[in-house]
Design an enzyme around this catalytic site. Structure first.
Site, mmCIF file in Angstrom:
data_model
loop_
_atom_site.group_PDB
_atom_site.id
_atom_site.type_symbol
_atom_site.label_atom_id
_atom_site.label_comp_id
_atom_site.label_asym_id
_atom_site.label_seq_id
_atom_site.Cartn_x
_atom_site.Cartn_y
_atom_site.Cartn_z
ATOM 1 C CB SER A 14 -0.933 -0.092 1.311
ATOM 2 O OG SER A 14 -1.929 -1.072 0.956
ATOM 3 C CB ALA A 15 3.565 2.687 2.014
ATOM 4 C CD GLU A 35 5.449 -8.035 -2.547
ATOM 5 O OE1 GLU A 35 5.122 -9.238 -2.099
ATOM 6 O OE2 GLU A 35 5.540 -7.107 -2.072
ATOM 7 C CB ALA A 36 7.921 -11.665 -0.418
ATOM 8 C CG HIS A 543 -8.150 -2.005 10.080
ATOM 9 N ND1 HIS A 543 -9.211 -1.431 10.368
ATOM 10 C CD2 HIS A 543 -8.381 -2.641 8.758
ATOM 11 C CE1 HIS A 543 -10.205 -1.632 9.239
ATOM 12 N NE2 HIS A 543 -9.366 -2.222 8.284
#
Length: 610
Positions: A14-15, A35-36, A543
């Site tokens: 997301s970031a 990225e995994a 969250h």
């Protein structure tokens, strides 16, 4: 050391996807994004297919957490902690609710020492990210939205009658209708609305689609998938410690390193970022020694102060109101109707001899998925988490709304309840097969306290990065949270009673809890019953935040204390969890972090808003 870049970013979520796309706007800057996971599967674009992405090792880290004071009725006694493992990260895994939070959340951050993070100061980054599409069904506060940003923000089409009924019922229970991402969120009476979602033309608008996909053809951006980051490479002379790169493991087990000439940015999320700091020797010295990691910087708050939201599902039979799972499955196309769960053959090759009724079913499913594909309309255009209300219980946290109630316009299947949500249907329902019959409709009202006082932690179990960290969610460790949950559950029941047409009727009370508390159908549930309900069946809203929070772990410019050239930029830096769904704020953090990095190092972004 392998290749050298100006910036190495860990995590394309997301970031991280935001930062990589923004920094690579400058053609003179070399950016590497690790990225995994891999590219998202086709189902990621289909909002209503969201449940298929969770509990799937190809797209979900599938972490587990100790639920502390809840989870007594969960399958296995462990809380699921879904985290996106793909380009786009959790923005490709979530239910797409676009909620900024209450302005008071950010003002409280700033008042607590997070200089530059007040609502007035973060609003330009929300607006920069947002491509808002006004809908006549929303009372939009257009001045507070951005209309040309990369992230699609819209309301599902067509609007479901059940969702508008929820908003009407919330109004009857005292909340005004308005734009919860606008100034209506300041109303002390609360606000109710259809959900704004991260969708564009009925398709998911994850940060992969919004930011990364358009940027991946740039020669100065390298995206490496299947890269399990093992640690940040740190060098020091006794006085200064600096991040110089990242070590990672490829899918075939090869160990690689990549150098960062200017900065490393950790964007692995509220679980992954503290885990990587700890693996790199940044954390509490004694705890690192226990797992054989040498301490480089003694920073005891790494992994501490974990916050998360819980909601307790209140389910109602709702024929004529909710959407049946038969209708939902048909809207996802023929493959969603195949055996073993559906009526169509498991092998499409066997469709040639379908009986007339099944052939008609298949044709209708093809028509519906075709309509969604060409117009973005239909049941497939939303996760069916379609309406929401925010308000204050009056029990504290006066700077914000401490309560949220979400609305889910369908009831799902026994397999989703048990396999995805870990709620055992045989304990929750008197007759799960009958109640969850796919031809019957249900709705779920989701009371959710959004300013929890309880805190958890993320700690290492092993120095091996492939071993998941220990996640102590620690729900209800503060008695305040129990009191608020009961109050929000009572408000949810009040909304159900105020439903147009005479109310929703009785919520499902698990039979064993009803018996234990002497509850009789038709009577008002006691506070003790509601608390026990939550302790058994409350589940995470996914969250997790605040494990590398501004103040203790990073400074207000997101630089890790005691280390040069290293920042953290994701939900973990939130000083406290926002009062609502967290993805919009995580995207905002990515936008602001990109500008902080750019202004510190002379990177030329196309637009500066701060």
């Amino acid at each position: 050391m392998g290749s050298t870049y100006d910036y190495v970013i860990v995590g394309a979520g997301s970031a991280g996807a935001v930062i990589a796309a923004r920094l690579s706007e400058d053609p003179d800057v070399r950016v590497c994004l690790l990225e995994a996971g891999g590219p998202p599967p086709p189902a990621e674009l289909v909002p209503a297919a969201v449940a298929s992405l969770q509990n799937n090792p190809a797209t979900d880290w599938m972490f587990n957490g100790d639920p502390g004071g809840v989870g007594k009725g969960l399958v296995g006694g462990q809380m699921m902690v879904p985290r996106g493992k793909m380009l786009g990260g959790s923005s490709g895994l979530n239910y797409m609710a676009y909620v900024r939070g209450h302005p008071g959340d950010f003002d409280a951050w700033a008042a607590g020492g997070a200089a530059g993070w007040s609502y007035e100061e973060v609003l330009p980054y929300f607006r920069k990210a947002e491509g808002f599409v006004h809908s006549p069904e929303l009372d939009s506060d257009l001045a507070m939205h951005g209309d040309d940003g990369p992230v699609g923000v819209s309301v599902r089409q067509p609007i479901l009658p059940a969702s508008t009924q929820f908003v009407e019922a919330a109004g009857a229970a005292g909340m005004k209708q308005g734009d919860y991402n606008g100034r209506a969120r300041l109303d002390p009476q609360g606000v109710a609305s259809l959900f704004q979602t991260t969708t564009k033309d009925g398709r998911r608008s994850s940060t992969f689609h919004a930011y990364l996909e358009p940027a991946m053809e740039r020669a100065n951006l390298t995206v490496v998938t299947g890269a399990l980051v093992e640690r940040v490479l740190l060098e020091g002379d006794g006085e200064v410690t600096r991040a110089t790169g990242v070590a990672y493991r490829t899918e075939d087990g090869t160990h690689e390193e990549v150098a960062a000439g200017t900065e490393v940015a950790l964007c692995a999320g509220a679980i992954g970022s503290p885990q990587l700091l700890l693996l790199s020797g940044v954390g509490a010295r004694d705890e690192l020694a226990d797992v054989g990691v040498d301490c480089v910087v003694d920073l005891p708050d790494v992994g501490r102060h974990l916050k998360d939201h819980l909601h307790t599902p209140l389910m109602f039979a709702a024929d004529g109101i909710g959407e049946t799972m038969t209708e939902v499955a048909m809207s996802l196309g023929p493959d969603a109707l195949r055996a073993p769960a559906g009526p169509l053959p498991a092998d499409p090759a066997d469709d040639v001899d379908l009986p007339e009724a099944l052939a008609g079913l298949k044709a209708e499913a093809e028509r519906r998925i075709g309509e969604w594909f060409t117009t973005g309309r239909g049941l497939a255009s939303s996760s069916l988490y379609d309406a929401v209300a925010f308000f204050s219980t009056g029990l504290g946290d006066e700077h914000t709304h401490d309560a949220q109630i979400g609305f889910l316009a369908t009831g799902y299947t026994p397999s989703i309840w048990e396999g995805v949500f870990r709620l055992p249907p045989t304990a929750f329902f008197a007759d799960p097969e009958a109640f969850l019959d796919p031809s019957r409709a249900q709705v779920v009202v989701l009371p959710n306290p959004v300013q929890p006082h309880s805190e958890g932690s993320v700690t290492l179990v092993s120095a091996d990065p492939a071993v998941a960290p220990r996640i102590e969610l620690n729900y209800f460790s503060d008695p305040h949270d129990v009191q608020v949950m009961v109050a929000v559950m009572r408000k949810a029941l009040e909304i159900a009673k105020a439903w147009p047409g005479g109310g929703l009727g009785e919520p499902v009370i698990p039979p064993h809890l009803a018996q234990a508390h002497g509850h009789v159908a038709g009577s008002e549930p006691s506070d003790a019953l509601l608390e026990d309900f939550a302790r058994h069946y409350a589940i995470t809203v996914y969250h997790e935040t605040s494990t590398c929070r501004i103040g203790e772990v990073v400074d207000p410019r997101l630089r890790v204390h005691g280390i040069e050239g290293l920042r953290v930029a994701d939900a973990s830096v939130m000083p406290n969890v926002v009062s609502g769904n967290t993805n919009a704020t995580a995207i905002m953090i990515g936008e602001k972090a990109a500008e902080l990095i750019a202004t510190d190092h002379g990177v030329h972004l196309r637009e500066l808003v701060g």
